[in-house]
Design a protein around this motif. Structure first.
Motif: not given
Lengths: 411, 463
Positions: A196-225
Motif C-alpha cells: 500500500h505504501a509503494v502504491l501511495k508513493v507511486l500515485k503521487n507521481h505521473p505514472l501508470d501503474i499495472v500489477i500483472p499476474d505474477q509468481w514467486c521470482c524463483g530465488i528460493p528454488a535457485l538458492a536450494s539448487g
C-alpha cells in the motif's frame, strides 16, 4: 555454470584470505570451511575427484548467506556466490532436495491458488488461537532445538493477500512512464502495508501503474539448487509481464529484484533479456526515472539505513535510497557502521541456522542501535523480518520499516 | 595416524565441538596463502593457554606433530601441516586483554586480528605500525611467529620491533613468560627475539605484549614516474639525505605498471620503467614542506612526472594503482609465486636487472614490486600450477633468484619467513655453521620434534 568455467574461476583463488575480512559467517565463527576460500577449495577437491558430495559437503555448502561480500572484495574477481549456487545445484541433482522443498518449489510456488490457500492456513493458525496455544504451552520446545524461537521468527500472515486488496490497473492523468509492480511474495502475503505504501508513493507521481499476474521470482528454488523450478517460474513471470506492455518493472524486494535481473542469463531468451533490462528497484525509479516529490508532512525521525545485500551488491544500488531518505522533510539521517553487512536473513537461512543467523543479526542490531536512530529503513522484506526479530529479541527501541513506508508518511 | 583414544583425549581437553575430524573440514586447514596443501589428521581449536599446554603434553606422550595456525594467510608455508598431525587453530584466543595507554602497551591473545589492535589503539590516539598486506585478516600471533613486515617497515620497523613480551607454551609443555611491559630488559638471553620469527617451531605463543606509539597526526602522498629504474633508487637516497624518512616508498616495475594499466585503466604511463608511491607522515605543519622537498628531489633525480595528492580522493587514486596489483597480475596466469627477497637499497636496480634476466632465461612471466625504502622486493612469478613443466622452470628460477639476492648482500626473506617454500635454500645464506646453530637450538628445545616439523630445516624428518 559448467564444470570448465567453475574450474577456471577456482584456479584463480590464491587463498589470500581477503574474504575472511568480510564474510559475516567467518566473522562470527572463525571457522575456515564457512568462508569463501575454504568452500572454493572444497569445490576444487570435488571437481578433481578427491571429495564426494557427502552430507557434510551439503551442509557446508548450505552454510553461505550468498551475501556477495566476498565476491565484491575478491582481488581476483571470483564470483563465489555463483560457484556456491552451482555446487548446490550439483548436490540437488545428485542427492535430491528435501521432500518439503520439492513440494514447495515444484507445486506450491508454481500455482498461485494453492499458495494463497497455504497462506490462508498459516493466517488461520496465527489467528485462531492455535498459535497462542502453541506458544503458551511451549509445545515446540519439546521438539528440542530452536523450534520455539524460530516459530517466533515466522512473519504474521495477512488475512487477505495484498494483490487481492487492490485494483490491478491504476492509470494516471498525464503518465510519463508505464510501470509494472512486481510485489514479491512477502509483500503480497505478509506485508501488505508495504505494498500500500509503494502504491501511495507511486500515485503521487505521473505514472501508470499495472500489477500483472505474477509468481514467486524463483530465488528460493535457485538458492536450494533447484534451477529447473526457478526457470519455470521465470518463464511464467516473463510471459505475464510481456502482456502488460510496460516501460519499467519495479519491485520493493531486493532479493526478488536481483533475481528478476538474473532472468536474462537464467532463461537466456530475447524475451528474458528484454524483461531483465526493464527491472529497477523502487528506489531507483524515484531517484532516476521520475523526480521524487515528497509530500508536505514532516517525519521527525532519526533514521538510519541498512543496505540489503541483494540491492547493494546484487544490483549496485547504494545512493538512491539514501538520497530519498534525506529528501523526506524532517528526517535526520545517520549512517550506521557496516551498513552493507548482511543482517543474517538470507532467505530462509535464519530459519535453518537460527543461532548462527542470530549472531550475524546481533551485530546488525547493535550497529543500528549505536546510531541512536528511532527508525531503521531498508529495501527488502526479508531483511525487515530478520531485523525486526533481532531488535525485539534484544529489546532495542528501534522500529524497522520499508523505504516506501517512510516516503509514504509524507503524504 | 592418531588413535581414537588420543582423539578422545583431545576432545576432553577442548570440548567435542572444537575438534574437527571430517575430511571436508580438515581440507580447509590444509592450506595457507601459498599454492600448497597438506591434509592434517585433526584440527583443534583451544581457547586458553592451559588447553594449549595440555595438547602439547599429549603430543610429547604420543609423539604427534603439532602445527600452530592463526588465520592461515602466511606466504612461506609456515602453518602447513606437511607431516600431518594436529593443527592447533588459535583463532578462538582472540581477546584484546588490555590497551594500557599510560605505559603505551597492548596485551593481546594470539588470535586477535592485527587490524583490530590498530583500530583499538587508534581510538585513543595510539598507533601499532606494522602493516602486512594481510592485516585485516591475519592474526597477531601469526605476525609475531613469522615476524611480519609491511610497507611502513622502513620508517617504523617490523613486528619484532614492537614485541615487548611473550607468553609461550614450550615444546616440552611448560608455560614461560619473557619480557612484559618494560621497554628495556636484558635479563639473560633475548628470548623474545628468538621466538619472534621462530615460525611455530620453538613454541606456541599464547600472549603478546606490544609496544604502541603516538599516532602521527597526518600523512601526505606523492607519486613519481621514472623512465629509468636507477633514478628511482637514487631518489630514495636523495630524499633520506635531506633528513626525511618517508613512511612508505612503494615501487612498481614496468611490467607491473603495464598489468595494472591494462586491467584498471588508471592512466598510468605504459612506457615508464618505474613508479614510486611515497608517503610521509607526522605533524601536519611539516608535511607540506616535506612533500615539496621530496618532489624536488625526485625531479632532480630524473623523475619525468611527480604528482602530489592534494585531497583524500587524490590519495585514493594514487593508492588504487598499488592496490590493483594483486588482481591485475593474476590476469596473466592464475598461480602467483610471491617471493620477498631483500637487498641493500642501492642494489635494487642490479637485483631487478638480474631478476629479469633469470625470468627471460626460464621464459617466465615476472612482475616486480616492493618496498624501495628497505630493499624488500616482491618478485612475483605468474605461472599455472597445473603445468608441471612450467613449474619445474619456476623451481629452478627461484633457486637462482635466491642466489642473486645473497650475492648482492641480501637475504632470502624480508618478511614472509622460510617455512617450507624457502627451506631448501636456507644454507645459501646461513652457511653450514649458521644452519647448525639454528638446528641445535631447535633440537635442544624440541627434542621430540613435535612443533611444526618440516619447516625451516627442510630435511628434518630424514636426518
Amino acid at each position: 555454470m559448467n564444470k570448465e568455467t567453475m574450474q577456471k574461476y577456482l584456479d584463480r583463488c590464491s587463498k589470500c584470505g581477503g574474504c575472511m575480512a568480510v564474510c559475516p559467517l567467518y566473522g562470527e565463527t572463525h571457522v575456515e570451511p564457512l568462508v569463501a576460500r575454504g568452500k572454493l577449495f572444497l569445490i576444487s577437491n570435488y571437481l578433481e575427484g578427491n571429495l564426494d558430495l557427502s552430507c557434510k559437503m551439503k551442509e557446508l555448502m548450505s552454510l553461505c548467506l550468498l551475501c556477495k561480500a566476498c565476491t565484491v572484495q575478491c582481488p581476483n574477481s571470483i564470483p563465489v556466490d555463483e560457484l556456491v549456487l552451482s555446487i548446490r545445484q550439483e548436490i540437488a541433482h545428485e542427492k535430491g532436495i528435501s521432500f518439503v522443498k520439492k513440494n514447495v518449489f515444484q507445486h506450491l510456488l508454481q500455482n498461485n491458488g494453492r499458495l494463497t490457500t497455504a497462506a490462508k492456513c498459516a493466517y488461520l493458525y496465527q489467528q485462531s488461537g492455535l498459535q497462542w496455544l502453541v506458544r503458551k504451552s511451549r509445545l515446540l520446545e519439546l521438539g528440542g532445538g530452536d523450534l520455539g524461537k524460530k516459530e517466533n521468527l515466522l512473519p504474521k500472515m495477512a488475512k487477505v493477500p495484498f494483490r487481492a486488496q487492490v485494483p490491478h490497473l491504476l492509470p494516471a492523468a498525464n503518465p510519463r512512464v508505464k510501470v509494472a509492480y512486481y510485489t514479491g511474495c512477502l509483500t503480497n502475503y505478509v506485508f501488505p502495508e508495504t505494498g500500500h505504501a509503494v502504491l501511495k508513493v507511486l500515485k503521487n507521481h505521473p505514472l501508470d501503474i499495472v500489477i500483472p499476474d505474477q509468481w514467486c521470482c524463483g530465488i528460493p528454488a535457485l538458492a536450494s539448487g533447484d534451477e529447473e523450478s526457478a526457470v519455470k517460474l521465470a518463464q511464467k513471470n516473463i510471459e505475464a509481464f510481456q502482456k502488460a506492455g510496460v516501460d519499467v518493472i519495479i519491485t520493493d524486494c531486493a532479493s526478488c529484484g536481483s533475481m528478476l535481473r538474473e532472468y536474462a542469463e537464467l532463461v537466456g531468451t530475447p524475451q528474458a533479456r528484454a524483461f531483465s533490462e526493464k527491472v529497477v528497484d523502487f528506489s531507483e525509479l524515484l531517484d532516476d526515472v521520475v523526480d521524487f516529490q515528497p509530500g508536505e508532512k514532516e517525519v521527525n525521525h532519526i533514521v538510519t539505513y541498512h543496505d540489503p545485500c541483494h540491492l547493494r551488491r546484487g544490483q549496485g544500488v547504494k545512493e538512491a535510497p539514501r538520497r530519498l531518505i534525506k529528501a523526506v522533510p524532517g528526517v535526520t539521517f545517520r549512517e550506521m557502521k557496516e551498513a552493507d553487512r548482511c543482517c543474517g536473513a538470507a532467505g530462509s537461512f535464519n530459519l535453518t541456522y537460527y543461532e548462527l543467523a542470530s549472531k550475524v543479526g546481533h551485530r546488525k542490531a547493535q550497529n543500528i542501535n549505536d546510531t541512536g536512530a528511532q527508525t531503521v529503513v531498508t529495501g527488502c522484506p526479508s531483511c525487515i523480518t530478520q531485523i525486526d526479530h533481532m531488535l525485539k529479541r534484544e529489546n532495542l527501541p528501534v522500529q524497522v520499516m520499508h523505504l516506501a513506508e517512510l516516503l509514504s508518511m509524507t503524504y | 595416524m592418531l588413535s581414537n583414544a588420543v582423539i578422545n583425549e583431545i576432545k576432553q581437553i577442548v570440548g567435542v565441538e572444537y575438534v574437527l575430524t571430517t575430511k571436508e573440514e580438515l581440507l580447509c586447514y590444509a592450506y595457507d596463502s601459498t599454492p600448497n596443501a597438506f591434509l592434517p589428521d585433526l584440527v583443534v581449536r583451544p581457547c586458553s593457554t592451559a588447553e594449549v599446554q595440555k595438547i602439547i603434553k599429549l603430543a610429547n606422550e604420543h609423539l604427534f606433530p603439532v602445527v600452530p595456525r592463526g588465520a592461515g594467510t602466511g606466504l612461506s608455508g609456515g602453518s602447513l601441516p606437511v607431516a600431518g598431525g594436529v593443527v592447533v587453530d588459535l583463532t578462538r584466543m582472540n581477546k584484546i586483554l588490555e590497551i594500557d595507554a599510560e605505559n603505551l602497551v597492548a596485551v593481546v591473545e594470539p588470535g586477535v586480528i592485527t587490524y583490530s589492535i590498530q583500530e583499538e589503539a587508534e581510538k585513543i590516539g595510539l598507533f601499532y605500525p606494522p602493516d602486512p598486506a594481510s592485516l585485516k585478516t591475519s592474526t597477531i600471533g601469526g605476525n609475531v611467529a613469522e615476524c611480519a613486515g609491511g610497507p611502513r617497515a622502513f620508517k617504523y620497523g617490523v613486528t619484532r620491533d614492537y614485541v615487548l613480551g611473550l607468553e609461550v607454551v614450550t615444546p616440552a609443555g611448560d608455560v614461560i613468560s619473557t619480557g612484559g611491559k618494560t621497554v628495556k630488559s636484558v635479563t639473560g638471553y633475548d628470548l623474545i627475539r628468538l621466538y619472534t620469527g621462530s615460525e611455530g617451531t620453538l613454541g606456541i605463543i599464547t600472549k603478546i605484549y606490544l609496544r604502541l606509539i603516538p599516532k602521527p597526526e597526518s600523512k601526505k602522498t606523492l607519486m613519481a614516474v621514472y623512465n629509468n629504474l636507477k633514478d628511482a633508487a637514487q631518489s630514495v637516497t636523495s630524499i633520506i639525505r635531506q633528513g626525511i624518512i618517508p613512511v612508505t616508498l612503494e615501487m612498481m616495475d614496468d611490467r607491473t605498471i603495464q598489468c595494472v594499466e591494462k586491467h584498471k585503466h588508471l592512466g598510468l604511463p605504459l612506457d615508464a620503467e618505474a613508479i614510486l608511491i611515497i608517503e610521509v607522515d607526522g605533524p601536519r605543519v611539516l608535511l607540506d614542506s616535506q612533500t615539496a622537498e621530496i618532489a624536488e628531489q625526485c625531479r632532480s633525480c630524473g623523475a619525468r612526472d611527480v604528482k602530489v595528492a592534494e585531497s583524500e580522493d587524490d590519495r585514493d587514486r594514487i593508492w588504487a594503482a598499488r592496490r590493483a596489483v594483486s588482481a591485475a597480475v593474476v590476469q596473466i596466469k592464475p598461480t602467483k609465486i610471491s617471493e620477498d627477497v631483500s637487498v641493500p637499497r642501492m642494489a635494487i636496480p642490479e637485483m631487478v636487472k638480474r631478476l629479469k634476466e633469470i625470468a627471460s632465461r626460464y621464459q617466465l612471466e615476472l612482475v616486480i614490486f616492493g618496498h624501495a625504502g628497505d630493499g624488500n622486493l616482491h618478485p612475483n612469478i605468474l605461472c599455472n600450477k597445473q603445468d608441471k613443466e612450467e613449474m619445474q622452470r619456476v623451481e629452478k628460477a627461484i633457486g637462482e633468484l635466491f642466489q642473486a639476492a645473497v650475492d648482492l648482500g641480501g637475504t632470502l626473506s624480508g618478511e614472509h619467513g622460510i617455512g617450507t617454500m624457502k627451506a631448501p635454500y636456507l644454507k645459501l645464506e646461513t652457511g653450514e655453521a649458521g644452519y647448525a646453530v639454528m638446528k641445535n637450538i631447535k633440537q635442544a628445545l624440541d627434542p621430540n620434534n613435535i612443533l611444526n616439523p618440516g619447516k625451516i630445516f627442510w630435511s628434518d624428518s630424514n636426518e
